[in-house]
Design a protein around this motif. Structure first.
Motif, short mmCIF file in Angstrom:
data_model
loop_
_atom_site.label_atom_id
_atom_site.label_comp_id
_atom_site.label_asym_id
_atom_site.label_seq_id
_atom_site.Cartn_x
_atom_site.Cartn_y
_atom_site.Cartn_z
N ASN B 1 5.18 -63.86 9.01
CA ASN B 1 4.44 -63.67 8.14
C ASN B 1 4.18 -64.64 6.56
N ALA B 2 3.10 -64.96 6.22
CA ALA B 2 1.70 -65.53 6.02
C ALA B 2 2.22 -65.43 4.02
N GLY B 3 2.07 -63.70 3.90
CA GLY B 3 2.16 -62.73 2.69
C GLY B 3 1.09 -62.94 2.29
N VAL B 4 1.04 -63.53 0.83
CA VAL B 4 -0.75 -63.30 0.39
C VAL B 4 -1.35 -64.80 0.59
N THR B 5 -2.55 -65.27 0.55
CA THR B 5 -3.22 -66.69 0.34
C THR B 5 -4.78 -66.46 0.10
N GLN B 6 -4.43 -67.46 -0.74
CA GLN B 6 -5.44 -67.72 -1.61
C GLN B 6 -5.87 -68.79 -1.54
N THR B 7 -7.87 -69.02 -1.27
CA THR B 7 -8.10 -70.23 -1.66
C THR B 7 -9.48 -70.12 -2.17
N PRO B 8 -10.08 -70.85 -2.61
CA PRO B 8 -9.08 -72.44 -2.83
C PRO B 8 -8.20 -72.53 -3.90
N LYS B 9 -7.29 -73.52 -4.12
CA LYS B 9 -6.55 -73.79 -5.15
C LYS B 9 -6.26 -74.13 -6.57
N PHE B 10 -7.64 -75.01 -6.26
CA PHE B 10 -7.83 -75.41 -7.20
C PHE B 10 -10.50 -75.38 -7.24
N ARG B 11 -10.60 -74.79 -8.48
CA ARG B 11 -11.39 -75.46 -8.32
C ARG B 11 -12.46 -75.79 -10.16
N ILE B 12 -13.65 -76.67 -9.74
CA ILE B 12 -14.26 -76.53 -10.75
C ILE B 12 -15.39 -76.00 -11.50
N LEU B 13 -15.71 -75.15 -11.73
CA LEU B 13 -17.40 -74.95 -11.92
C LEU B 13 -18.38 -75.68 -12.71
N LYS B 14 -19.59 -74.87 -12.98
CA LYS B 14 -20.48 -75.44 -13.61
C LYS B 14 -21.01 -73.93 -14.23
N ILE B 15 -21.28 -73.99 -15.74
CA ILE B 15 -22.04 -72.70 -15.92
C ILE B 15 -23.16 -71.76 -15.41
N GLY B 16 -22.96 -70.58 -15.17
CA GLY B 16 -24.00 -70.40 -14.28
C GLY B 16 -23.13 -70.40 -12.67
N GLN B 17 -22.86 -71.31 -12.14
CA GLN B 17 -22.13 -70.98 -10.75
C GLN B 17 -22.11 -70.00 -10.34
N SER B 18 -22.28 -69.57 -9.26
CA SER B 18 -21.29 -68.23 -8.63
C SER B 18 -20.37 -68.88 -8.25
N MET B 19 -19.06 -68.21 -7.64
CA MET B 19 -18.55 -68.97 -6.20
C MET B 19 -17.86 -67.18 -6.25
N THR B 20 -17.02 -66.96 -4.88
CA THR B 20 -16.13 -66.54 -4.16
C THR B 20 -14.17 -66.62 -4.19
N LEU B 21 -13.43 -66.18 -4.92
CA LEU B 21 -12.21 -66.66 -4.82
C LEU B 21 -11.86 -65.73 -3.61
N GLN B 22 -10.87 -66.33 -2.07
CA GLN B 22 -10.33 -65.43 -1.18
C GLN B 22 -9.18 -65.05 -1.56
N CYS B 23 -9.11 -63.94 -0.73
CA CYS B 23 -7.80 -63.05 -1.20
C CYS B 23 -7.23 -62.50 0.61
N THR B 24 -6.46 -62.92 0.95
CA THR B 24 -5.50 -62.36 3.04
C THR B 24 -4.51 -61.79 2.97
N GLN B 25 -4.03 -60.69 2.77
CA GLN B 25 -2.89 -60.32 3.38
C GLN B 25 -2.83 -59.82 4.59
N ASP B 26 -1.16 -60.23 5.11
CA ASP B 26 -1.15 -60.29 6.03
C ASP B 26 0.23 -59.16 6.63
N MET B 27 0.97 -58.49 5.08
CA MET B 27 1.45 -57.07 5.33
C MET B 27 1.55 -55.72 5.74
N ASN B 28 0.21 -55.81 6.02
CA ASN B 28 -0.54 -54.12 6.38
C ASN B 28 -0.27 -53.46 4.97
#
Lengths: 115, 111
Positions: B1-28
């Motif tokens: 099992n990978a457990g809980v996986t987050q991506t990305p590990k690091f990110r720099i954003l400029k003010i006003g930009q948008s982004m999505t932090l991903q999270c997935t788990q394989d433990m049901n």
């Protein structure tokens, strides 16, 4: 309101000594408490937990004590090692408005073990 | 099992930009959570979900949105990034409160 806090933000001990990290909580309805260890750059990792029907629970080199009278929780680490250096968080379980449970975390205590 | 996986590990954003932090788990796990951790502080709950299609606000939801279309995934969306959102973000999942498992975190800087 509910809150979980810590008495000491930092703790420095000598290798081999015992460490005691304290935590106060305010929600008398909380029935489950957990200690987490967070090493630099990593997510929190479970150490030990205790339910409110117990006042002491032991693990490997760690003991958690719960005093419901004064709403106090402590984590004792025996024979502290350099690898124990981390930030330690206590957390209490509380129910959300929807009835599910969630954890409320304290601010953390940074433990430094000196060789 | 990978457990809980987050991506990305690091990110720099400029003010006003948008982004999505991903999270997935394989433990049901039914329960999933997003926390933020500011320097020297504990974790504050942003949003949580008790199952697919169900989400709810935590302590600090302003500026964020989530969705839970599957049991495995719980993305966190920042629509208009602000410097106050500079933080480390942790995703966690659990079967019950006893089984919390955390991801390794996403370090976000908004400049």
């Amino acid at each position: 309101g509910e809150s979980v806090g810590l008495h000491l933000p930092t703790l420095s001990v000598q290798e081999g000594d015992n460490s005691i990290i304290n935590c106060a909580y305010s929600n008398s309805a909380s029935d489950y408490f957990i200690w987490y260890k967070q090493e630099s750059g990593k997510g929190p990792q479970f150490i030990i937990d205790i339910r409110s029907n117990m006042d002491k629970r032991q693990g490997q080199r760690v003991t958690v004590l719960l005093n419901k009278t004064v709403k106090h929780l402590s984590l004792q680490i025996a024979a502290t090692q350099p690898g124990d250096s981390a930030v330690y968080f206590c957390a209490e379980s509380s129910r959300t408005q929807g009835g599910s449970e969630k954890l409320v975390f304290g601010k953390g205590t940074k433990l430094t073990v000196n060789p | 099992n990978a457990g809980v996986t987050q991506t990305p590990k690091f990110r720099i954003l400029k003010i006003g930009q948008s982004m999505t932090l991903q999270c997935t788990q394989d433990m049901n796990h039914n329960y999933m959570y997003w926390y933020r951790q500011d320097p020297g502080m504990g974790l504050k709950l942003i949003y949580y979900s008790v199952g697919a299609g169900i989400t709810d606000k935590g302590e600090v939801p302003n500026g964020y949105n989530v969705s839970r279309s599957t049991t495995e995934d719980f993305p966190l969306r920042l629509e208009l990034a602000a410097p106050s959102q500079t933080s480390v973000y942790f995703c966690a999942s659990s079967y019950r409160v006893e089984g919390y498992t955390f991801g390794s975190g996403t370090r976000l800087t908004v400049v």
